[in-house]
Scaffold this active site. Structure first.
Site, PDB file in Angstrom:
ATOM      1  N   ILE A   1      -4.409   6.351  -3.936  1.00 31.47           N
ATOM      2  CA  ILE A   1      -3.842   7.481  -3.174  1.00 31.47           C
ATOM      3  C   ILE A   1      -2.946   6.850  -2.117  1.00 31.47           C
ATOM      4  CG2 ILE A   1      -4.318   9.455  -1.684  1.00 31.47           C
ATOM      5  CD1 ILE A   1      -7.143   9.518  -2.915  1.00 31.47           C
ATOM      6  N   HIS A   2      -1.691   7.156  -2.175  1.00 28.37           N
ATOM      7  CA  HIS A   2      -0.748   6.534  -1.250  1.00 28.37           C
ATOM      8  C   HIS A   2      -0.379   7.518  -0.148  1.00 28.37           C
ATOM      9  CE1 HIS A   2       2.160   3.621   0.015  1.00 28.37           C
ATOM     10  NE2 HIS A   2       3.075   4.569   0.078  1.00 28.37           N
ATOM     11  N   PRO A   3      -0.334   7.136   1.075  1.00 25.07           N
ATOM     12  CA  PRO A   3      -0.648   5.835   1.627  1.00 25.07           C
ATOM     13  C   PRO A   3      -2.014   5.847   2.301  1.00 25.07           C
ATOM     14  CG  PRO A   3       0.754   7.058   3.135  1.00 25.07           C
ATOM     15  CD  PRO A   3       0.276   8.025   2.086  1.00 25.07           C
TER      16      PRO A   3
END
Ligand SMILES: Cc1cc2nc3c(=O)[nH]c(=O)nc-3n(C[C@H](O)[C@H](O)[C@H](O)COP(=O)(O)OP(=O)(O)OC[C@H]3O[C@@H](n4cnc5c(N)ncnc54)[C@H](O)[C@@H]3O)c2cc1C
Length: 538
Positions: free
Chosen positions: A512-514
């Site tokens: 899962i960014h960021p």
């Protein structure tokens, strides 16, 4: 006051004389009034018009952290013993200053920083977020809210017991003969109860040092949140997670905190991680006195708080040292509440060394009808959810026809220091012992949380590490993370580890960014490779 001047590129440095050992000094960037511990500093940018501007950009960053932003130095701090010779600091230039923690991070960006004078800080607080007024912390409001929360939890538990028709007896219990306990309430009234089975869950109480003045003048973690006054400059004695959490919490409020460590930090935890936790606390201004133990505590002045003198002795030699603090908090371990339970009358074995109760994998003591759960157990993790889980499963096995036993190995835990450290499974040391070092792959990296980038906080403080057993398809047997919200991260990965998490499964997981947790889906460098894991910072 002595002022010294040093040069670094276009920067000019003015360093004041070291304050007397043990004294506190206050730092205040130019035109900004947030109180921080350290020398009074004026900071500015390269252009005169911007002088002092940076401090307002820094947001709620903990005291004594390096608040560099847009190339400005907003904060510096100074430990008296580190700046023992002001001339040394002045001679050293910016790089050297960084080392002695004067001027720090943004020095290379070429700005001016002036140490003006020393004032004893009275009401340290955090810098306000941009556009906000400074936040004032009220110790009284905090302790009142905590006590009220604890009160409501107790009330909730009593209500839950009543709903399940469980009788609650608020008394001190001790075995008087087989299958019989005496309960003495606070008025000294006695009652006797018999039962077919018993569960001991009496926990532990904080230990004192047994030195002159400790019981009279020192507090423990049990007292902290009901202390009727702000503790002020505090010496925390001990290096367990309890000690470091208390120290970190007090430092987070802006108090001057010193931790006296007899041997190592966080015994039982991964050594590398423990040292990184210590380093992250030092970055926040917590001072560590290593290899010393107090031998005497004297009251210099009564007050709320008063002033205490602590005499300490080296654990490695004959050296002694003295320090003056407002509060001394002992966190040197806890003793099991097993000695006055009458266990000897019914033959329940306790460990002579630790006072704890050894049990089999069904929490059964040496007396078959007596069980024990929680902190009184010998060699088990001392954590609330562990006690809860063991008790729940025990009840189900005894009365619900179930057979599940408590898993004491894959227990996730977190050290709630200002920068959290979460782990699950084995430390590197323990994993090497169990699986042999040559069978392990250790993947690791430093990482820079996104929210730290804009604030220009250090890019090489947060750290992620997994330990994998090559013989089991690189199964993750140890998980370690030092970073913001490490507890939240660890909880999720702990569930994955229960399901047999492998390195390949981590690689197959989409991040899962960021987020910080994302770093575990992109680990590539093994320790054995020796490749560089440092991150580029401001
Ligand atoms: C400062 C600190 C921070 C902690 N932080 C965390 C954390 O963040 N997360 C976490 O999971 N764990 C944490 N812990 C650990 C956690 O508190 C314990 O693991 C947990 O409370 C153990 O539960 P227990 O039921 O075994 O013992 P306890 O919670 O200690 O309960 C024992 C109870 O038995 C009573 N008792 C003792 N003797 C008798 C007797 N003879 N008769 C009747 N009653 C008796 C005691 O008064 C007490 O109420 C922390 C502990 C400390 C000290």
């Amino acid at each position: 006051m002595d002022v010294f001047k040093g040069e670094s590129g276009t920067s000019e440095w003015f360093i004041a004389a070291a304050p007397p050992a043990g004294s506190s000094v206050r730092l205040r960037p130019h035109r900004h009034r947030w109180g921080l511990w350290g020398p009074l500093v004026r900071s500015g940018s390269r252009r005169p018009g911007e002088e002092g501007h940076a401090a307002g950009l820094c947001g709620p960053i903990p005291p004594r952290h390096v608040l560099g932003s847009w190339g400005h130095v907003c904060e510096c701090w100074l430990y008296p013993e580190e700046a023992d010779a002001p001339g040394r600091a002045a001679r050293a230039g910016a790089d050297r200053l960084q080392e002695v923690r004067l001027g720090v991070q943004s020095a290379s960006n070429g700005l001016a920083c002036e140490v003006c004078d020393f004032t004893v800080a009275e009401h340290p607080s955090r810098p306000p977020a941009p556009g906000l007024s400074p936040v004032k912390h009220s110790w009284a409001t905090m302790t009142e809210a905590i006590q009220s929360h604890i009160g409501s939890l107790s009330w909730g538990h009593r209500l839950a017991l009543r709903e399940k028709a469980v009788t609650y007896v608020n008394s001190y219990g001790e075995f008087v003969e087989h299958h019989k306990v005496k309960a003495t309430n606070e008025k000294g009234q006695e009652a006797f109860y018999t039962a077919a089975k018993f569960v001991i869950a009496t926990g532990e109480r904080p230990r004192y040092l047994g030195i002159q003045g400790d019981k009279e003048y020192c507090i423990t973690s049990d007292d902290l949140f009901s202390l009727p006054y702000c503790p002020g400059a505090t010496l925390v004695v001990g290096a367990s997670y309890v000690a470091l959490e208390c120290a970190g919490f007090l430092a987070g409020l802006g108090l001057e905190v010193t931790v006296m460590v007899r041997s190592v930090l966080l015994r039982g935890f991964d050594r590398e991680m423990a040292e990184k936790v210590g380093a992250s606390m030092q970055q926040l201004g917590v001072r560590f006195l290593r290899k010393f133990m107090p031998v005497e505590v004297q009251q210099l002045e009564k007050g709320l708080p008063g002033r205490l003198k602590v005499v300490a002795k080296s654990t490695e030699g004959t050296e002694t040292m003295e320090g003056v603090y407002n509060t001394v908090l002992l966190a040197v371990g806890r003793d099991s509440c097993t000695k006055k339970l009458g266990l000897e009358k019914i033959g329940v074995n306790i460990s002579e060394k630790t006072g704890k109760i050894p049990v089999n994998d069904e929490e059964q003591t040496s007396v078959p009808y007596i069980y024990a759960v929680g902190d009184v157990l010998e060699g088990k993790p001392q954590l609330t959810p562990v006690a809860v889980q063991a008790g729940k499963l025990l009840a189900r096995r005894l009365f619900g026809g179930r057979s599940e036993k408590c898993d004491y190995v894959s227990v996730p835990t977190v050290v709630f220091t200002p920068l959290e450290y979460g782990c699950c499974g084995y430390s590197e040391e323990k994993a090497s012992e169990v699986y042999q070092a040559e069978n392990l792959n250790v993947y690791h990296t430093l990482f820079w949380p996104l929210e730290w980038t804009v604030a220009c906080r250090d890019s090489n403080t947060c750290y992620a590490k997994i330990i994998c057993n090559k013989l089991e398809n690189d199964r993750v047997v140890g998980f370690h993370v030092l970073g913001p919200n490490a507890g939240e991260i660890t909880q999720g990965f702990a569930a994955a580890m229960k399901c047999g998490l492998t390195k390949q499964l981590l690689d197959d997981t989409i991040g899962i960014h960021p987020t910080c947790g994302e770093v575990f889906t992109t680990l590539e460098i093994t320790k054995a490779s020796g490749l560089d894991i440092t991150q580029k910072g401001c």
